[in-house]
Enzyme design. Sequence first.
Site, PDB file in Angstrom:
ATOM      1  N   CYS A   1       0.819  -1.216   0.000  1.00 52.57           N
ATOM      2  CA  CYS A   1       0.000   0.000   0.000  1.00 52.57           C
ATOM      3  C   CYS A   1       0.855   1.269   0.000  1.00 52.57           C
ATOM      4  O   CYS A   1       1.555   1.528  -0.963  1.00 52.57           O
ATOM      5  CB  CYS A   1      -1.010  -0.037   1.154  1.00 52.57           C
TER       6      CYS A   1
ATOM      7  N   HIS B   1      -3.977  -4.886   0.061  1.00 56.07           N
ATOM      8  CA  HIS B   1      -3.500  -5.445   1.332  1.00 56.07           C
ATOM      9  C   HIS B   1      -3.608  -6.974   1.294  1.00 56.07           C
ATOM     10  O   HIS B   1      -4.680  -7.512   1.568  1.00 56.07           O
ATOM     11  CB  HIS B   1      -4.336  -4.900   2.495  1.00 56.07           C
TER      12      HIS B   1
ATOM     13  N   GLU C   1      -2.592  -9.019   3.412  1.00 58.29           N
ATOM     14  CA  GLU C   1      -2.878  -9.517   4.771  1.00 58.29           C
ATOM     15  C   GLU C   1      -4.363  -9.442   5.119  1.00 58.29           C
ATOM     16  O   GLU C   1      -4.800  -9.988   6.131  1.00 58.29           O
ATOM     17  CB  GLU C   1      -2.027  -8.748   5.798  1.00 58.29           C
TER      18      GLU C   1
END
Lengths: 218, 258
Positions: free
Chosen positions: A86, A196, A198
């Site tokens: 990001c 993202h 994650e």
Amino acid sequence: MNTVAVIDYGMGNLHSVAKAVEHVGREAGDDVRVVVTADANKIADADRVIFPGVGAIRDCMAEIKRLDVGQIVEDAMKSKPVLAICVGMQALMDHSEENNGVDCLGFLPGDVCYFGDGLKDESGARLKVPHMGWNQVKQTQPHPLWKDVPDNSRFYFVHSYYVQTPKQELVTGKTTYGKEIVATLAADNIFATQFHPEKSQKAGLTLIGNFLNWDGSL
Amino acid sequence: MALAKRIIPCLDCDNGRVVKGVKFLDIRDAGDPVEIAKRYCDAGADEITFLDITASHEGRDTTVHTVEKIAGQVFIPLTVGGGIRTLEDIRTMLNAGADKVAINTAAVDNPEFVREAAERFGSQCIVVAVDAKQVSAEGEPPKWEIFTHGGRKPTGLDTIEWVKRMVSYGAGEILLTSMDRDGTKIGFDLALNKAVSNAVQVPIIASGGVGNLQHLVDGVIEGEADAVLAASIFHFGEYTVQEAKDYMAEKGIEVRSL
């Protein structure tokens, strides 16, 4: 032991990243250790490095400069796999339009631009900014981090600025939001994502797992 | 290829248990938040919203612990709301693994708090939650007022003006609950949703009133919501998240499939 250093410069949801990496390591039965740190020595000792970032680029760059994180990332990029996420990705570019213009690290060529007001899709419907939610990523080049990630998988994005680069050969993935934009970049042993991983459930965790096994070569 | 509309199951939690009331009263126990969050995530939920309604101070530790446990198992965005009043509260929740926090009463008490929070942590993690109630009579131009304290306390603030102000202060997303519809199962207040969605540039999460899957579709198509939030239809097993997505896809809405 596979040690992953998540660079902590006070910006970003480092806990999400650390938890996702730990989870992936545990599921794979690998001995993965995650350290969340700004300590240059610990980062130098790690096998691989994650460079996260959320929030405004001005604040991120201020902290990056204050803690000399640029040097740490530059050193890491020479010798080991690095995953930038990001605003971490945006910080690698030359310059960002955000906050009335901010100079970034300049490790990858290109600029970070605002989506613009009055953004519309192909049918003319208004698009909100930030670009927030799950969008499809088209894999424009093969890369070890795409292993077992189906083409056009959805990843979680949240951003109002996007990366543009004159070096199209660096682009490994694209998404479309009003216009076609860069979703991922790769250069040598760095892989950078606007989304993202994650927070992107299976597709994202697969990508993180690939990063944990990546030696930095193509 | 387009951005998917999001389905967000909401966990209202009291002392570490998921509960759901009708119009903020009559609370029913719906189970363990960690198990439920995991189940929704596996079924394709696009985000999870965790709203803490625990009154006691001691209960707050339970909440932080629960958020930690959810964040260790659920790898989709997690929003935490309820009792977020200080920058320290936000820091605590982000450290526990939340990706966003929802600020409601504290924004009304001190609007500058939203500005400070967005400056410190970034707009992407600041959701302003508003509870709106229609105050115009039938036949009058529609007007909605902001209420706090679970809908008991009027603020005199006009919802449209308030939401615009919150976005100008840095709110990255609006969680919009209709107090008239919450828990009623008769559908979202679509006029409210559309008015708010058109007033600001940031995404709107529609909340309050979902009783069936068509309500979700209406929220997106007529209410112009970017995401739809629901609690009881999922908690009590009436529908799965997967069924909700299949139905929305059938009606031509872009959703994320697993």
